[in-house]
Design a protein around this motif. Sequence first.
Motif, PDB file in Angstrom:
ATOM      1  N   TRP A   1       0.837  -1.204   0.000  1.00 44.71           N
ATOM      2  CA  TRP A   1       0.000   0.000   0.000  1.00 44.71           C
ATOM      3  C   TRP A   1       0.872   1.254   0.000  1.00 44.71           C
ATOM      4  O   TRP A   1       0.590   2.221  -0.728  1.00 44.71           O
ATOM      5  CB  TRP A   1      -0.904   0.005   1.239  1.00 44.71           C
ATOM      6  N   THR A   2       1.926   1.256   0.794  1.00 43.77           N
ATOM      7  CA  THR A   2       2.808   2.428   0.880  1.00 43.77           C
ATOM      8  C   THR A   2       3.476   2.714  -0.452  1.00 43.77           C
ATOM      9  O   THR A   2       3.595   3.870  -0.880  1.00 43.77           O
ATOM     10  CB  THR A   2       3.871   2.203   1.967  1.00 43.77           C
ATOM     11  N   ALA A   3       3.926   1.655  -1.141  1.00 43.73           N
ATOM     12  CA  ALA A   3       4.542   1.842  -2.451  1.00 43.73           C
ATOM     13  C   ALA A   3       3.537   2.429  -3.438  1.00 43.73           C
ATOM     14  O   ALA A   3       3.876   3.312  -4.246  1.00 43.73           O
ATOM     15  CB  ALA A   3       5.079   0.505  -2.964  1.00 43.73           C
ATOM     16  N   ALA A   4       2.274   1.949  -3.371  1.00 46.98           N
ATOM     17  CA  ALA A   4       1.243   2.472  -4.264  1.00 46.98           C
ATOM     18  C   ALA A   4       0.972   3.950  -3.983  1.00 46.98           C
ATOM     19  O   ALA A   4       0.840   4.760  -4.913  1.00 46.98           O
ATOM     20  CB  ALA A   4      -0.040   1.654  -4.110  1.00 46.98           C
ATOM     21  N   TYR A   5       0.914   4.321  -2.708  1.00 41.27           N
ATOM     22  CA  TYR A   5       0.641   5.721  -2.376  1.00 41.27           C
ATOM     23  C   TYR A   5       1.837   6.605  -2.727  1.00 41.27           C
ATOM     24  O   TYR A   5       1.660   7.747  -3.155  1.00 41.27           O
ATOM     25  CB  TYR A   5       0.292   5.851  -0.894  1.00 41.27           C
ATOM     26  N   GLY A   6       3.044   6.071  -2.548  1.00 35.89           N
ATOM     27  CA  GLY A   6       4.220   6.818  -2.979  1.00 35.89           C
ATOM     28  C   GLY A   6       4.217   7.044  -4.477  1.00 35.89           C
ATOM     29  O   GLY A   6       4.591   8.125  -4.963  1.00 35.89           O
ATOM     30  N   GLY A   7       3.780   6.028  -5.234  1.00 37.22           N
ATOM     31  CA  GLY A   7       3.655   6.197  -6.679  1.00 37.22           C
ATOM     32  C   GLY A   7       2.637   7.254  -7.043  1.00 37.22           C
ATOM     33  O   GLY A   7       2.841   8.047  -7.979  1.00 37.22           O
ATOM     34  N   LEU A   8       1.523   7.289  -6.291  1.00 34.48           N
ATOM     35  CA  LEU A   8       0.534   8.342  -6.520  1.00 34.48           C
ATOM     36  C   LEU A   8       1.139   9.720  -6.244  1.00 34.48           C
ATOM     37  O   LEU A   8       0.849  10.688  -6.960  1.00 34.48           O
ATOM     38  CB  LEU A   8      -0.677   8.118  -5.614  1.00 34.48           C
ATOM     39  N   GLY A   9       1.967   9.814  -5.191  1.00 27.49           N
ATOM     40  CA  GLY A   9       2.615  11.087  -4.892  1.00 27.49           C
ATOM     41  C   GLY A   9       3.463  11.582  -6.059  1.00 27.49           C
ATOM     42  O   GLY A   9       3.414  12.759  -6.440  1.00 27.49           O
ATOM     43  N   LEU A  10       4.239  10.684  -6.661  1.00 22.21           N
ATOM     44  CA  LEU A  10       5.050  11.061  -7.830  1.00 22.21           C
ATOM     45  C   LEU A  10       4.164  11.440  -9.012  1.00 22.21           C
ATOM     46  O   LEU A  10       4.481  12.378  -9.755  1.00 22.21           O
ATOM     47  CB  LEU A  10       5.973   9.901  -8.203  1.00 22.21           C
ATOM     48  N   TYR A  11       3.081  10.711  -9.163  1.00 20.15           N
ATOM     49  CA  TYR A  11       2.140  11.011 -10.255  1.00 20.15           C
ATOM     50  C   TYR A  11       1.561  12.413 -10.087  1.00 20.15           C
ATOM     51  O   TYR A  11       1.478  13.192 -11.051  1.00 20.15           O
ATOM     52  CB  TYR A  11       1.046   9.945 -10.259  1.00 20.15           C
ATOM     53  N   TRP A  12       1.140  12.741  -8.853  1.00 16.42           N
ATOM     54  CA  TRP A  12       0.598  14.078  -8.611  1.00 16.42           C
ATOM     55  C   TRP A  12       1.668  15.151  -8.751  1.00 16.42           C
ATOM     56  O   TRP A  12       1.398  16.253  -9.228  1.00 16.42           O
ATOM     57  CB  TRP A  12      -0.018  14.128  -7.213  1.00 16.42           C
ATOM     58  N   ALA A  13       2.891  14.843  -8.330  1.00 15.23           N
ATOM     59  CA  ALA A  13       3.976  15.821  -8.443  1.00 15.23           C
ATOM     60  C   ALA A  13       4.265  16.172  -9.895  1.00 15.23           C
ATOM     61  O   ALA A  13       4.709  17.286 -10.201  1.00 15.23           O
ATOM     62  CB  ALA A  13       5.237  15.279  -7.768  1.00 15.23           C
ATOM     63  N   ARG A  14       4.008  15.242 -10.799  1.00  7.96           N
ATOM     64  CA  ARG A  14       4.240  15.467 -12.236  1.00  7.96           C
ATOM     65  C   ARG A  14       3.004  16.004 -12.937  1.00  7.96           C
ATOM     66  O   ARG A  14       2.929  16.009 -14.173  1.00  7.96           O
ATOM     67  CB  ARG A  14       4.697  14.173 -12.888  1.00  7.96           C
ATOM     68  N   GLY A  15       2.026  16.471 -12.151  1.00  9.72           N
ATOM     69  CA  GLY A  15       0.844  17.099 -12.737  1.00  9.72           C
ATOM     70  C   GLY A  15      -0.301  16.156 -13.010  1.00  9.72           C
ATOM     71  O   GLY A  15      -1.236  16.520 -13.743  1.00  9.72           O
ATOM     72  N   GLY A  16      -0.279  14.948 -12.432  1.00  8.97           N
ATOM     73  CA  GLY A  16      -1.354  13.994 -12.645  1.00  8.97           C
ATOM     74  C   GLY A  16      -2.667  14.468 -12.054  1.00  8.97           C
ATOM     75  O   GLY A  16      -2.707  15.261 -11.106  1.00  8.97           O
ATOM     76  N   ALA A  17      -3.760  13.959 -12.620  1.00  7.07           N
ATOM     77  CA  ALA A  17      -5.094  14.378 -12.180  1.00  7.07           C
ATOM     78  C   ALA A  17      -5.466  13.716 -10.857  1.00  7.07           C
ATOM     79  O   ALA A  17      -4.893  12.700 -10.467  1.00  7.07           O
ATOM     80  CB  ALA A  17      -6.121  14.012 -13.252  1.00  7.07           C
ATOM     81  N   GLY A  18      -6.447  14.307 -10.192  1.00  7.80           N
ATOM     82  CA  GLY A  18      -7.005  13.707  -8.986  1.00  7.80           C
ATOM     83  C   GLY A  18      -6.280  14.037  -7.700  1.00  7.80           C
ATOM     84  O   GLY A  18      -6.510  13.364  -6.681  1.00  7.80           O
ATOM     85  N   PHE A  19      -5.436  15.074  -7.681  1.00  2.00           N
ATOM     86  CA  PHE A  19      -4.740  15.434  -6.442  1.00  2.00           C
ATOM     87  C   PHE A  19      -5.774  15.810  -5.381  1.00  2.00           C
ATOM     88  O   PHE A  19      -6.602  16.711  -5.594  1.00  2.00           O
ATOM     89  CB  PHE A  19      -3.792  16.602  -6.689  1.00  2.00           C
ATOM     90  N   PRO A  20      -5.769  15.151  -4.223  1.00  2.00           N
ATOM     91  CA  PRO A  20      -6.885  15.291  -3.277  1.00  2.00           C
ATOM     92  C   PRO A  20      -6.776  16.428  -2.272  1.00  2.00           C
ATOM     93  O   PRO A  20      -7.732  16.676  -1.539  1.00  2.00           O
ATOM     94  CB  PRO A  20      -6.865  13.949  -2.541  1.00  2.00           C
ATOM     95  N   TYR A  21      -5.633  17.104  -2.203  1.00  2.00           N
ATOM     96  CA  TYR A  21      -5.435  18.079  -1.131  1.00  2.00           C
ATOM     97  C   TYR A  21      -5.447  19.529  -1.609  1.00  2.00           C
ATOM     98  O   TYR A  21      -5.147  20.426  -0.839  1.00  2.00           O
ATOM     99  CB  TYR A  21      -4.113  17.804  -0.422  1.00  2.00           C
ATOM    100  N   ALA A  22      -5.787  19.760  -2.876  1.00  2.00           N
ATOM    101  CA  ALA A  22      -5.805  21.135  -3.381  1.00  2.00           C
ATOM    102  C   ALA A  22      -7.078  21.865  -3.003  1.00  2.00           C
ATOM    103  O   ALA A  22      -7.102  23.092  -2.901  1.00  2.00           O
ATOM    104  CB  ALA A  22      -5.637  21.126  -4.901  1.00  2.00           C
TER     105      ALA A  22
END
Length: 333
Positions: free
Chosen positions: A18-39
């Motif tokens: 789970w942690t690896a998956a969430y870390g991957g999401l963090g990189l995805y959001w850092a690169r401008g990926g959609a669905g960032f939940p904290y904006a």
Amino acid sequence: MTAVGKRGVLWWTAAAIWTAAYGGLGLYWARGGAGFPYAEAGAARSAGALLVGLPPGATGVTIAMIAVALLALAALRLLRRSETTMWSARSAGAVAALLLLAVPDARLLVALVNVLMLRLGDLPAMVPHQVFVLAGAFAWWRAAQADRPPGAGTRPSGHERRVWLAAVVLPLLYAARQLTWALGIHVGVSEEFVRPYTAPGARLTEAVLGAMTVAGALLTLGLRQKWGSRVPRWSPILPGRPVPVLLVAIPGGLAAIILSAAGLSIYRGLLSMALGLTPAGPSAALENWAVWLPTLAWLPWGLALGGATLHYHRRRRATAPLGHRHVPGSGLS
């Protein structure tokens, strides 16, 4: 390896995945990926969220860096498979607690109520992310529980009874408000504020919510009653059969987490209004004390329900037949 050691490896592996998956999401959001939940800011603040209006780039990188550190912790634990130590249990428990404190908010409770009332089109967009975080918190909590030495953290039976009584009584405070409003009795609220709640449809919703809360309190009674562990013999369904432990523990645990998250959000929101960080709405006015005062019971209710559910789970496991419980060194679980 004992059953305890195998269970620890399983849950630490799940937490790492789970942690690896969430870390991957963090990189995805850092690169401008959609669905960032904290904006989001407006709705998040109204729901008592802690993380609001954050920049995707820096936040995504931070999430990825934290994930790397947690993966290192999980790898260190998994390299020592046969050992269960308090440092690993405390570390995993701290991760679970931080996830629960930082991410979920009152929108989870709103979503649960909408699902129970079959209003599936009204689910907030943030809810799937919060459910995913709850799954991660559960994996880390289970990893912590698997590493706890036998008997660690046990409390006297009197403490268990007080926690159970609190879990039964506290929801009745909220139910009383809902049921009195459903009956058209509006004490502690201004006429202007309560006017939308006097429509027939609104009163029906209040009655349903009050009845659901009372039903929850009645079900909580079963955590220390015989019928909560074994189906009564007069029941037309499986009379006399043991009630599956997880059939009680999983819904009770989820309800406890959601209630605690919503309750914590209420306290955060009221504190933010008191400090002038967010504008105070009519629902938080002193003249409308019947609106916000009953919701202050959500946090202690959730904590008490979580404690009572955990005590139930431990008691049922300890009294399970020999073939269905763990015997140290035997490989049975």
